[in-house]
Design an enzyme around this catalytic site. Structure first.
Site, PDB file in Angstrom:
ATOM      1  N   CYS A  78       0.717  -1.294   0.092  1.00 26.58           N
ATOM      2  CA  CYS A  78      -0.068  -0.088   0.064  1.00 26.58           C
ATOM      3  C   CYS A  78       0.791   1.392   0.013  1.00 26.58           C
ATOM      4  O   CYS A  78       1.611   1.469  -1.135  1.00 26.58           O
ATOM      5  CB  CYS A  78      -0.928  -0.192   1.139  1.00 26.58           C
ATOM      6  N   ARG A 107      -2.020   7.258  -6.184  1.00 25.00           N
ATOM      7  CA  ARG A 107      -2.075   7.361  -4.905  1.00 25.00           C
ATOM      8  C   ARG A 107      -3.844   7.510  -4.706  1.00 25.00           C
ATOM      9  O   ARG A 107      -4.296   8.266  -5.370  1.00 25.00           O
ATOM     10  CB  ARG A 107      -1.724   8.460  -4.318  1.00 25.00           C
ATOM     11  N   ARG A 137      -7.808   2.862   1.204  1.00 27.69           N
ATOM     12  CA  ARG A 137      -7.268   3.828   0.576  1.00 27.69           C
ATOM     13  C   ARG A 137      -6.103   3.558  -0.220  1.00 27.69           C
ATOM     14  O   ARG A 137      -5.081   4.052  -0.227  1.00 27.69           O
ATOM     15  CB  ARG A 137      -7.103   4.921   1.282  1.00 27.69           C
ATOM     16  N   HIS A 173      -3.139  -5.563   1.926  1.00 24.33           N
ATOM     17  CA  HIS A 173      -2.502  -5.922   3.074  1.00 24.33           C
ATOM     18  C   HIS A 173      -2.601  -7.193   3.369  1.00 24.33           C
ATOM     19  O   HIS A 173      -3.264  -7.507   4.150  1.00 24.33           O
ATOM     20  CB  HIS A 173      -3.018  -4.893   4.019  1.00 24.33           C
ATOM     21  N   GLU A 175      -0.848  -8.775   5.362  1.00 22.65           N
ATOM     22  CA  GLU A 175      -0.336  -8.947   6.807  1.00 22.65           C
ATOM     23  C   GLU A 175      -1.514  -8.676   7.739  1.00 22.65           C
ATOM     24  O   GLU A 175      -1.557  -9.202   8.768  1.00 22.65           O
ATOM     25  CB  GLU A 175       0.760  -7.733   7.083  1.00 22.65           C
TER      26      GLU A 175
HETATM   27  N1  GLN Z   1      -3.489   6.363   0.966  1.00 14.83           N
HETATM   28  C1  GLN Z   1      -2.370   6.130   1.728  1.00 14.83           C
HETATM   29  C2  GLN Z   1      -1.328   6.587   1.135  1.00 14.83           C
HETATM   30  O1  GLN Z   1      -1.405   7.546   0.226  1.00 14.83           O
HETATM   31  C3  GLN Z   1      -2.340   4.456   1.550  1.00 14.83           C
HETATM   32  C4  GLN Z   1      -3.124   3.918   2.504  1.00 14.83           C
HETATM   33  C5  GLN Z   1      -2.609   2.626   3.266  1.00 14.83           C
HETATM   34  O2  GLN Z   1      -1.214   2.321   3.259  1.00 14.83           O
HETATM   35  N2  GLN Z   1      -3.336   1.762   3.675  1.00 14.83           N
HETATM   36  O3  GLN Z   1       0.026   6.641   1.478  1.00 14.83           O
END
Ligand code: GLN
Length: 194
Positions: A78, A107, A137, A173, A175
């Protein structure tokens, strides 16, 4: 062989737990002297713009970039995937990445209702079962050089996990989804490099 988890911000504790569960000697990395002791690095999820600022403030941004250029295996989830991208779309003003992965990453690629969601997605390189992908996100890989291998794609074809040499990046994720295969794959690369 020791591996590190960049521990400036985000869900680094979860990654340390997964790596230790797999039998690895895994340590938090906050400064250059700690980076020197590891054969590979996990960059966790969190907020990439904050991770960028903290890594520069702590003086680890340059050493991490140099280690990546020298071939250190890295797995980014992420925000960690964002930090690995050579090209960043929709970053905040002045936001930088470590780079290394020859991709353009957008992003916060899923707005509105899809902001956070889960999906079971096939991982051809790992075989069955599909991975239970948790997106929070999350970014997507919008374009990639030919030397980049897609590992997981959405049904619409957008790439959400990629690999290039020693580098692995996932938009989601594992994890927090009990899928150990991505961390295992990272450890294999770290062992080979050590
Ligand atoms: N939106 C976050 C960013 O711009 C990433 C979100 C996440 O790591 N769960 O870094």
């Amino acid at each position: 062989m020791r591996v590190g988890v960049l521990a400036l911000q985000g869900d680094f504790r979860e990654h340390l737990a997964v790596l230790r569960g797999l039998g690895a000697d895994a340590v938090p990395v906050r400064r250059a002297s700690e980076l020197d002791t590891v054969a590979g690095l996990v960059i966790p999820g969190g907020e990439s713009s904050v991770m960028d600022k903290l890594s520069r403030a702590f003086g680890v941004a340059e050493p991490v970039t140099a280690r990546i250029a020298a071939g250190m295996p890295v797995y980014g989830t992420c925000a960690g995937l964002i930090m690995l991208a050579d090209r960043l779309l929709d970053g905040i003003a002045g936001q930088q990445t470590f780079g290394g992965l020859d991709v353009a990453v957008r992003r916060n690629a899923f707005g509105g209702q899809l902001d956070s969601f889960e999906a079971d997605l096939p991982v051809p390189a790992f075989g069955d079962p599909p991975t239970h992908a948790v997106f929070i996100r999350a970014p997507v890989v919008e374009s990639a050089a030919e030397s980049v291998t897609p590992l997981v794609s959405l049904p619409d074809g957008r790439m959400v996990a990629v690999e290039q040499g020693g580098l692995i990046g996932t938009s989601f994720h594992p994890e927090i989804a009990d899928d150990l295969r991505f961390h295992d794959y990272f450890l294999e690369k770290a062992r080979a490099a050590a």
